[in-house]
Design an enzyme around this catalytic site. Structure first.
Site, PDB file in Angstrom:
ATOM      1  N   SER A 292       0.801  -1.226   0.000  1.00  0.00           N
ATOM      2  CA  SER A 292       0.000   0.000   0.000  1.00  0.00           C
ATOM      3  C   SER A 292       0.834   1.277   0.000  1.00  0.00           C
ATOM      4  O   SER A 292       0.348   2.326  -0.399  1.00  0.00           O
ATOM      5  CB  SER A 292      -0.957   0.022   1.188  1.00  0.00           C
ATOM      6  OG  SER A 292      -0.261   0.187   2.394  1.00  0.00           O
TER       7      SER A 292
ATOM      8  N   LYS B  56       0.454   4.999   6.837  1.00  0.00           N
ATOM      9  CA  LYS B  56      -0.128   5.735   5.705  1.00  0.00           C
ATOM     10  C   LYS B  56       0.440   7.156   5.685  1.00  0.00           C
ATOM     11  O   LYS B  56       1.089   7.603   6.625  1.00  0.00           O
ATOM     12  CB  LYS B  56      -1.656   5.817   5.806  1.00  0.00           C
ATOM     13  CG  LYS B  56      -2.363   4.486   5.897  1.00  0.00           C
ATOM     14  CD  LYS B  56      -2.300   3.690   4.619  1.00  0.00           C
ATOM     15  CE  LYS B  56      -3.003   2.351   4.795  1.00  0.00           C
ATOM     16  NZ  LYS B  56      -2.653   1.413   3.778  1.00  0.00           N
TER      17      LYS B  56
END
Length: 185
Positions: free
Chosen positions: A47, A87
């Site tokens: 990701s 993230k």
């Protein structure tokens, strides 16, 4: 003059006690360091590629946000429902975030993102995550995305798209496995 011969048992006991103090001190230091100064996090998925390859291990600094808030572009480690997540901060409190044809907008202005990886940037098709209706980030929360937008479960896919500030553990400093890499904003 009579010299005293040290008792072997006493000397062994002193040496063992010295080692035990050293080991106990090291364990206490390591526990304090990993619970109050750094976060050791695992990134198992792609990701965050190309910034963080999968699988990787990173170190984040817990004290980064002691006196200031996360900034746009920071890579953060935070507590998810089941595990630590890594993230990039995109939307700050009070900002409106939207995505149109894979382009991120902050308060209706396109966001320049040199770090992002996406194979779909030039496509005109509408695919999952290529569109995201405008949302306003509440106070004390952040909107986050993975750098590899095509393969990231992030604010776009969560029921509650915002990361509460109190779940943020720290700002990623560097990757130490499988290679060494220092992160910058």
């Amino acid at each position: 003059m009579k010299t005293e011969v040290p008792d072997v048992k006493t000397e062994l006991w002193r040496e063992a006690l010295s080692w035990a103090k050293t080991i106990l001190g090291a364990l206490i230091f390591a526990w304090l360091f990993t619970n109050f100064v750094i976060v050791n996090a695992h990134v198992p998925t792609g990701s965050m590629e190309a910034t963080i390859p999968a699988p990787s291990r990173i170190i984040a600094f817990r004290l980064s946000y002691m006196f200031n808030e996360p900034q746009r572009g920071d890579i953060i480690v935070f507590r998810g429902e089941e595990q630590l997540l890594v993230k990039r901060v995109i939307g700050l409190p009070g900002e409106t975030v939207s995505i149109d044809n894979w382009r991120v907008y902050i308060n209706d202005e396109p966001l320049v993102e040199e770090y992002k990886q996406s194979a779909f940037d030039t496509r005109t098709i509408i695919a999952p995550h290529s569109e995201f209706a405008p949302v306003t980030v509440p106070e004390g929360h952040f909107f986050v995305l993975g750098d590899n937008r095509d393969s990231s479960q992030d604010s776009r896919s969560w029921v509650d798209p915002f990361v509460p500030a109190d779940t943020i553990l720290g700002r990623a400093l560097f990757l130490y496995w499988p290679r060494v890499q220092v992160f910058t904003r």
